[in-house]
Design a protein around this motif. Structure first.
Motif, PDB file in Angstrom:
ATOM      1  N   THR A 158      44.555  17.486  64.160  1.00  0.00           N
ATOM      2  CA  THR A 158      45.891  17.833  63.687  1.00  0.00           C
ATOM      3  C   THR A 158      45.754  18.530  62.344  1.00  0.00           C
ATOM      4  N   ARG A 165      50.242  12.771  72.441  1.00  0.00           N
ATOM      5  CA  ARG A 165      51.449  12.001  72.117  1.00  0.00           C
ATOM      6  C   ARG A 165      51.110  10.855  71.157  1.00  0.00           C
ATOM      7  N   GLU A 177      50.944  12.459  67.767  1.00  0.00           N
ATOM      8  CA  GLU A 177      52.299  12.782  67.308  1.00  0.00           C
ATOM      9  C   GLU A 177      53.029  11.533  66.824  1.00  0.00           C
TER      10      GLU A 177
END
Length: 126
Positions: A85, A17, A20
């Motif tokens: 990522t 999270r 993100e």
């Protein structure tokens, strides 16, 4: 929920999270929220340079954000406190640039960022 609301609501308590929120903040140019995600001694290393500390990291991200039109995350992989990522970086003047970003998280903050991509499309012609 805005990026700032998501952060203050505690949705960055885990590394995924946090990553993100990092990318959403960068994409939306919410540098105030982005600053809260970085540890004071954060380091960045990538093909276009390096940064030490929050202020240098923010300045670098602001500079690159001037030419970014979109960031499209393709995959996020988490291993304990490490997040990789894979995303496409879109700019006004280049085709999508495949990019990998590895972030290390400690105590709810990003402490290290490593990015890799082919920088040639962003460089002036030789």
């Amino acid at each position: 929920m805005t990026v700032t609301d998501a952060h203050s609501a505690g949705t960055t308590d885990n590394p995924r999270r946090l990553a993100e929120t990092y990318f959403e903040s960068w994409k939306s140019r919410d540098f105030d929220t982005l600053r809260t995600l970085l540890a004071p001694g954060v380091t960045f290393r990538g093909p276009l340079g390096k940064a030490n500390g929050v202020d240098e990291c923010i300045v670098g991200m602001q500079g690159l954000a001037e030419s970014i039109t979109d960031i499209r995350i393709l995959k996020i992989a988490v291993d304990d406190n490490d997040v990789i990522t894979w995303y496409d970086l879109y700019t006004r003047d280049t085709p999508p640039i495949p990019t990998a970003n590895w972030s290390h998280v400690e105590d709810g903050k990003i402490t290290r960022i490593r990015a890799t991509f082919d920088p040639r499309p962003l460089l002036p012609p030789a």
